[in-house]
Write an enzyme that holds these catalytic residues in place. Structure first.
Site, short mmCIF file in Angstrom:
data_model
loop_
_atom_site.label_atom_id
_atom_site.label_comp_id
_atom_site.label_asym_id
_atom_site.label_seq_id
_atom_site.Cartn_x
_atom_site.Cartn_y
_atom_site.Cartn_z
N LYS A 115 20.50 35.63 -41.75
CA LYS A 115 20.61 36.61 -42.83
C LYS A 115 22.08 36.87 -43.16
O LYS A 115 22.46 36.86 -44.33
CB LYS A 115 19.92 37.90 -42.37
CG LYS A 115 19.83 38.97 -43.41
CD LYS A 115 18.65 39.89 -43.16
CE LYS A 115 18.86 40.84 -42.00
NZ LYS A 115 19.78 41.95 -42.30
N ASP A 171 21.52 43.67 -33.15
CA ASP A 171 20.23 43.69 -33.85
C ASP A 171 19.05 43.35 -32.94
O ASP A 171 17.90 43.41 -33.37
CB ASP A 171 20.27 42.67 -35.00
CG ASP A 171 21.17 43.15 -36.13
OD1 ASP A 171 21.46 44.36 -36.19
OD2 ASP A 171 21.60 42.30 -36.94
N GLN A 211 30.00 44.76 -40.78
CA GLN A 211 29.85 45.06 -42.22
C GLN A 211 31.10 45.76 -42.74
O GLN A 211 31.60 45.44 -43.81
CB GLN A 211 28.61 45.93 -42.44
CG GLN A 211 27.33 45.17 -42.15
CD GLN A 211 26.09 46.02 -42.31
OE1 GLN A 211 26.16 47.22 -42.52
NE2 GLN A 211 24.93 45.39 -42.19
C1 S3P Z 1 25.64 42.55 -40.15
C2 S3P Z 1 26.31 43.39 -39.29
C3 S3P Z 1 25.62 44.31 -38.37
C4 S3P Z 1 24.15 43.98 -38.24
C5 S3P Z 1 23.49 43.68 -39.57
C6 S3P Z 1 24.17 42.50 -40.22
C7 S3P Z 1 26.43 41.67 -41.04
O1 S3P Z 1 25.72 45.62 -38.89
O2 S3P Z 1 23.47 45.03 -37.60
O3 S3P Z 1 22.12 43.37 -39.39
O4 S3P Z 1 25.84 40.74 -41.63
O5 S3P Z 1 27.63 41.88 -41.14
P1 S3P Z 1 26.96 46.60 -38.52
O6 S3P Z 1 28.16 46.05 -39.14
O7 S3P Z 1 26.57 47.94 -39.12
O8 S3P Z 1 27.00 46.64 -37.03
#
Ligand code: S3P
Length: 740
Positions: free
Chosen positions: A325, A620, A474
């Site tokens: 994803k 996750d 993120q």
């Molecule tokens: C993700 C970062 C993670 C993860 C999310 C996907 C990403 O979140 O939990 O499912 O693709 O950068 P956080 O940055 O809030 O930890």
């Protein structure tokens, strides 16, 4: 509110729309006097009897005398001539609007008859029809949360326009402005064509059959498809004739689609059929979600999905879970701002990544596919994005919102980002705040720093250094992406390593990114060059089957082509620490990301204290790791994972509640969970719309003593479309129950 009140309003026509407006004016007490005119005296009399009008006037000119608002709520074909008749008798300052489904023909005909279009005329169209008609069918609430399109002309009086907007606002409608031509072309495709098709299908079948007996056998599909063939024939006759050029184009377009279908059927070309059907289904799903997620939905989707999972069993075989994803999101984002065409294979066709894809389409990027994981993104370069005509709806996807926030705050145009109920509760200050330090203007318009986000374009961003208070990929990615448009250098330091797909992929697009001692830097103003991306299978999706095979005696499973980026492999490390039997083979690197095949065999697990440094690397996977802990001997303790409380749900609380409902000794703590391994009874659990929680409890059933019923599972499609089928194929007794 005295100024919201009209002195005298004339409704010319008292059918569904006219009588609904009359009811609205009456119930909200918006006018001193409501006058109606129309060709049928019985209708006007009925309006008087119902008490929704004060006066009926067969004579048009008498009806509009002294009115400050006149609504032409009549068939399209009669609007222009009516306006021409009343124009010389309008009181100064009066405002006229209409409700016709076609705008071009009306405006042209008015111009022809009067030599000009009166500036007090505001062409309008409430999209709130129904197959019912007539004065008795009216409803004061008919327009609530429906769109009303206004198509003002360059000369339209601004005060007249404001007055008509005020009317529709009091009706609770969502106002949209567009040009006459855009209106007619869009409505030809989305409304006029479907009506024509429904009429035609019913008529064709009716003529074909000797008598009307065949309709006795017509089931749901036919009924749904032809509902609108019950509409008023005279009205649709008018519309079809008034919107001829746009309808001609729409019919041609549809004919092309029909020809493709016929060819595929004649040639027995199943692949072509599947392509057409899947593309359509995906588009339809996206459309339903858009409707459900935004305020204008009248028919919010009420489909509920539950999983009923039988106890026991084991998992065996080989499988490739869908694409990663995180990488799928980024492939669209970077492909869109690159120069040239980026080819993506293995793209995750889950709703989250599709939301990102749709957002970039809304910003003018041409994207082909996805077709069985293949997407072609026609990059527009770093300065080629265009403003979306509507808010960007990002569904359930936190990654889309936080990364897009970074990308959009350096654009020349404004943007609005919205999402579903879960996303609308998630914290956005963590990204809005650092971006603001770079010079961005972002309003988190929801409660407590939550979406919708309003991003003001036209700001000059300044590169900066940011020490991140939370380990979040993120937030890191959002800042780095904003840095592409910032002056000078942007750098971030993370408190612990998080997934580094953004950094790797930027390098894959030829953009220099430096990492030293936990600090990541890039300079703004460079170019991204299109590339090829092979998305590995998502280790976060593989995790469900890794745990399934580890906890169910007799299991042996191979998961192919799984991404094993070291910032994501916490799940493997933790399972191994618990005694899990996981081997890797065929390790290789594809498009900058390491992948391998994983072989997992059942092994008795042991409770552990999960090492703190592994938490961000398995962030996750905790819902399913809690299930592994429930099956392990002894106690498992997780600490330092308060982030789990702000994921798609509060994953600490929701998992603790669910495990307790299944008889597991699970105790939520502020930053983690303490679980005593032991028996898992059956029972009911609620996933709270969180995809990973739904899938985790499906896995738990392998070791349960009775059925597990899991509520609210529709969001599994956000990250793992096809989960239920794959689970069944590999040996989990999962049934999908859907109810309206
Ligand atoms: C993700 C970062 C993670 C993860 C999310 C996907 C990403 O979140 O939990 O499912 O693709 O950068 P956080 O940055 O809030 O930890």
């Amino acid at each position: 509110m005295r100024q919201e009140r009209w002195r005298r309003v004339a409704l010319i026509g008292l059918g569904l729309i006219g009588s609904s407006l009359a009811r609205l004016l009456r119930t909200q007490d918006l006018a001193d006097e409501i006058v109606a005119s129309g060709s049928r005296a019985v209708t006007l009399q009925r309006g008087l009897d119902l008490g929704i009008i004060d006066r009926a006037c067969v004579d048009l000119v008498a009806a509009v005398e002294g009115c400050d608002l006149i609504v032409l709520a009549m068939p399209v074909a009669a609007i222009a001539s009516t306006l021409a008749t009343i124009a010389p008798h309008l009181a100064p300052g009066s405002v006229v609007t209409d409700v016709g489904s076609v705008k071009g023909a009306v405006v042209d005909e008015v111009q022809r008859l009067l030599g000009t279009v009166p500036t007090c005329f505001v062409p309008g169209h409430p999209i709130a029809g129904a197959e019912t008609s007539g004065v008795d069918a009216g409803d004061a609430d008919l327009f609530r949360r429906h769109k009303v399109i206004l198509t003002p002309l360059p000369d339209t009086d601004a005060q007249a326009l404001a007055a008509v907007e005020r009317l529709w606002r009091s009706a609770g409608a969502e106002l949209i402005r567009m040009s006459v031509a855009a209106h007619d072309s869009i409505l030809a495709k989305t409304s006029h064509l479907p009506h024509l098709l429904a009429f035609s299908l019913v008529d064709t079948l009716a003529r074909e059959s000797e008598n009307l007996e065949i309709f006795r056998y017509a089931a749901g599909g036919f009924r749904d498809f032809t509902r609108i063939a019950a509409s008023d024939p005279r009205m649709w006759h008018d519309i079809a004739l008034s919107n001829r050029p746009a309808l001609h184009a729409a019919l041609d377009l549809f004919q092309g689609g029909l020809d493709q279908l016929r060819q595929a059927i004649d040639n027995g070309d199943g692949e072509a059929l599947l392509r057409i059907f899947s593309r359509a289904r995906r588009a339809r799903e996206h459309f339903s979600h858009m409707l459900a997620g935004t305020a204008y939905a009248k028919t919010k989707s009420t489909m509920k999905i539950e999983f009923q999972v039988q106890p026991g069993g084991r998992v065996q075989g080989r499988a490739r879970v869908p694409g990663d994803k995180s990488i799928s999101h980024r492939s669209i984002m970077l492909g869109a701002i690159a120069e040239g065409v980026t080819e993506v294979h293995g793209f995750l066709e889950g709703e989250d990544a599709l939301s990102t894809l749709q957002a970039f389409r809304d910003m003018g990027v041409q994207i082909e596919g996805p077709e069985r994981g293949h997407v072609r993104v026609h990059g527009v370069g770093r300065h080629g994005l265009k403003p979306s005509a509507r808010p960007l709806y990002l569904g359930n996807s936190g990654t889309s919102m936080r990364l897009l926030c970074g990308m959009l705050c350096g654009q020349s145009f404004d943007s609005v980002l919205t999402g579903d109920a879960s996303l609308s509760r998630r914290p956005m200050q963590r990204i809005a705040h650092p971006l603001t330090l770079m010079g961005a203007h972002i309003d988190t318009t929801g409660d407590r720093g939550t979406p919708p986000l309003r991003i003001q374009g036209g700001q000059t961003l300044q590169g900066m250094h940011y020490d991140m208070p939370v380990a979040s990929a993120q937030v890191k990615s959002g800042i780095l992406l904003a840095g592409l448009w910032a002056q000078g250098e942007t750098s971030v330091r993370e408190p612990a390593p998080t997934r580094d797909h953004t950094e790797r992929m930027l390098r894959g697009f030829g953009y220099a990114v430096d990492r030293q001692d936990g600090c990541i830097r890039l300079r703004g103003g460079g170019r991204l060059l299109a590339t090829q991306i092979d998305v590995p299978a998502d280790i976060s999706s593989a995790a469900f089957f890794m745990v399934a095979a580890s906890i169910a005696p007799g299991s042996e499973l191979t998961l192919e082509h799984v991404g094993i980026n070291p910032t994501r492999t916490g799940i493997i490390d933790i399972l191994r620490l618990m005694g899990g039997d996981i081997e890797m083979s065929h390790e290789r690197e594809v498009a900058g990301e390491p992948v391998a095949d994983l072989h997992i065999r059942y092994a008795p697990l042991q409770g552990i204290d999960i090492p703190l440094e592994l938490v961000p690397l398995a962030i996750d996977e905790f819902p399913v790791l809690f299930v592994a802990a429930a099956c392990a001997r002894g106690r498992t303790v997780l600490r330092g994972a308060e982030e789990l409380r702000v994921k798609e749900s509060d994953r600490i609380q929701v998992m603790a509640d669910g495990l307790q409902a299944l008889g597991v000794a699970a105790q939520a703590t502020p930053d983690g969970m303490i679980i005593e391994g032991g028996r898992i009874a059956g029972g009911h659990v609620d996933s709270h719309g969180d995809h990973r929680i739904a899938m985790a409890f499906a896995v738990a059933a392998l070791r349960a003593e009775a059925d597990i019923l899991i509520a609210d599972c529709a969001n599994v499609a956000t990250s793992f479309p096809g989960f239920a089928d794959m689970a069944r194929e590999l040996g989990i007794g999962l049934q999908v129950l859907s109810t309206e």
